[in-house]
Scaffold this motif. Structure first.
Motif, mmCIF file in Angstrom:
data_model
loop_
_atom_site.group_PDB
_atom_site.id
_atom_site.type_symbol
_atom_site.label_atom_id
_atom_site.label_comp_id
_atom_site.label_asym_id
_atom_site.label_seq_id
_atom_site.Cartn_x
_atom_site.Cartn_y
_atom_site.Cartn_z
ATOM 1 N N ARG A 59 -1.861 -33.301 3.497
ATOM 2 C CA ARG A 59 -1.177 -34.505 3.986
ATOM 3 C C ARG A 59 -0.839 -35.429 2.819
ATOM 4 N NH1 ARG A 59 -3.947 -39.169 7.894
ATOM 5 N NH2 ARG A 59 -2.418 -40.806 7.444
ATOM 6 N N CYS A 60 -1.817 -35.666 1.955
ATOM 7 C CA CYS A 60 -1.590 -36.563 0.810
ATOM 8 C C CYS A 60 -0.556 -35.991 -0.153
ATOM 9 C CB CYS A 60 -2.902 -36.816 0.074
ATOM 10 S SG CYS A 60 -4.100 -37.790 1.004
ATOM 11 N N LEU A 61 -0.506 -34.684 -0.255
ATOM 12 C CA LEU A 61 0.471 -34.032 -1.131
ATOM 13 C C LEU A 61 1.868 -34.084 -0.520
ATOM 14 C CD1 LEU A 61 1.261 -32.316 -3.568
ATOM 15 C CD2 LEU A 61 0.340 -30.311 -2.381
ATOM 16 N N ASN A 62 1.990 -33.652 0.720
ATOM 17 C CA ASN A 62 3.310 -33.536 1.348
ATOM 18 C C ASN A 62 3.963 -34.881 1.646
ATOM 19 O OD1 ASN A 62 3.189 -30.791 1.213
ATOM 20 N ND2 ASN A 62 2.756 -30.462 3.383
ATOM 21 N N SER A 75 3.646 -24.655 2.436
ATOM 22 C CA SER A 75 4.493 -25.664 3.079
ATOM 23 C C SER A 75 5.947 -25.362 2.767
ATOM 24 C CB SER A 75 4.144 -27.075 2.582
ATOM 25 O OG SER A 75 3.134 -27.652 3.370
ATOM 26 N N ARG A 76 6.775 -25.455 3.790
ATOM 27 C CA ARG A 76 8.204 -25.165 3.638
ATOM 28 C C ARG A 76 9.038 -26.357 4.077
ATOM 29 N NH1 ARG A 76 8.685 -19.730 2.774
ATOM 30 N NH2 ARG A 76 6.837 -18.502 3.308
ATOM 31 N N GLU A 112 8.380 -28.777 7.325
ATOM 32 C CA GLU A 112 8.176 -28.222 8.653
ATOM 33 C C GLU A 112 6.969 -28.899 9.300
ATOM 34 O OE1 GLU A 112 9.920 -23.678 8.147
ATOM 35 O OE2 GLU A 112 7.750 -24.019 8.177
ATOM 36 N N GLY A 113 6.825 -28.704 10.592
ATOM 37 C CA GLY A 113 5.813 -29.408 11.356
ATOM 38 C C GLY A 113 4.446 -29.490 10.729
ATOM 39 N N ARG A 114 3.911 -28.370 10.269
ATOM 40 C CA ARG A 114 2.624 -28.390 9.600
ATOM 41 C C ARG A 114 2.532 -27.190 8.676
ATOM 42 N NH1 ARG A 114 -2.404 -26.831 13.579
ATOM 43 N NH2 ARG A 114 -1.764 -24.737 14.181
#
Length: 328
Positions: free
Chosen positions: A141-144, A21-22, A163-165
């Protein structure tokens, strides 16, 4: 158009996945922002703490991770067998740690009697929650979302933080798994913010090294248990000392401009997995850019494509591209 995660994840092909994830634009996850001079180093603790907490709730184990300034890497193992062994009560209690459960589930936990219709409805909910608790998309999802809320609150702003996903790669065999884990663990050295694996803060390799000095393995990480054997415990198929040697050796050969040579004492894992030194270095230097959704041997990729209903083709310079199967 990117494929949905459900079309990219196949437990029949592999339980191992590399996720990245960025942050958007110049947003900083952690570290010191050279543009503003603000230090966000404390955010590394946020993400480390959150990922370990989530791993204790989900049927997912962390094999490797590295928290960088504006992105992070994590290698996850999906433990489907563990999720299937959970009782209905355990599924509800685990889901309740993350989200508010229905009134029906709360009544069940308290021991209230349910009629046939209520039992059927609750069973559907429990089956759904069980699936989500072994889903990498729900884990990410829960992390980000948690980190984004904390960061935006601290920055006194709103809007998109990530970013988007997230990006994900399926690791189809031991070679791909070993290459990816070493790639992730060596991120701080590659970015020149650490000189050795033991100095690489907020990484899984540092956790493993610290635990190894006391003859143990980290409780928050999937253990390294060695090669396949009878009654093999759950864990990564590498020996701990071999993996540590592998990462250290790989870290000495990251920059092709620097002088260096492979020592005669080659890490045993290279011989065991049949990876030549030249091939290993190419894998390690270019892992994220070279490979896309599926990573593994030709046969492993071929089988995964069949299971995921994809077709595959050899491109120039042995670059494999994976395309959605045409509709019939």
């Amino acid at each position: 158009m990117p494929l949905p995660r459900s079309a990219q994840v196949s437990l029949e092909a592999t339980p191992y996945y590399h996720c990245v994830s960025r942050c958007v634009r110049r947003a900083f996850l952690c570290g010191r922002n050279r543009q503003s001079g603000i230090d966000y180093e404390h955010r590394r603790e946020w993400i480390e703490s959150r990922m370990h907490k989530l791993a204790r709730v989900f049927a997912l184990d962390i094999a490797a991770y590295a928290v960088m300034s504006n992105h992070y890497h994590i290698v996850l193992y999906i433990d489907k067998e563990a999720a299937q062994d959970w009782s209905d009560t355990e599924v509800i209690l685990r889901w309740q740690e993350l989200f508010k459960v229905s009134h029906l589930a709360q009544r069940f936990i308290r021991g209230a009697s349910l009629d046939r219709g209520e039992k059927g409805k609750l069973k559907e909910l429990i089956d759904l929650w069980r699936e989500r608790l072994m889903d990498i998309s729900w884990f990410m999802r829960c992390l980000n979302e948690s980190i984004a809320r904390q960061a935006n609150a601290e920055d006194n702003c709103t809007g998109r933080f990530w970013e988007g996903r997230f990006k994900s790669q399926a690791l189809l065999d031991e070679k791909a798994l070993a290459a990816c884990m070493a790639y992730v663990d060596l991120n701080p050295i590659r970015a020149n913010i650490a000189k050795t694996p033991e100095d690489s803060n907020h990484t899984s390799i540092q956790q493993r090294i610290r635990a190894a000095t006391s003859g143990d393995q980290p409780k928050d990480l999937l253990p390294l248990v060695g090669g396949e054997r009878l009654n093999m415990p759950k864990g990564l198929p590498f020996q701990l000392d071999h993996y540590l040697e592998l990462v250290d050796w790989s870290g000495r050969h990251l920059d092709p401009k620097k002088r260096g040579a492979i020592s005669e004492d080659t890490p045993p894992i290279l011989n065991r997995l049949g990876i030549s030194a030249k091939h290993w270095l190419y894998l390690n230097r270019n892992f994220e850019s070279r490979f896309k959704g599926l990573v593994g041997s030709v046969e492993a990729v071929r089988q995964a494509c069949i299971q995921l209903d994809k077709r595959w083709a050899h491109g120039v310079s042995d670059c494999r591209r994976f395309l959605s199967a045409p509709s019939s």
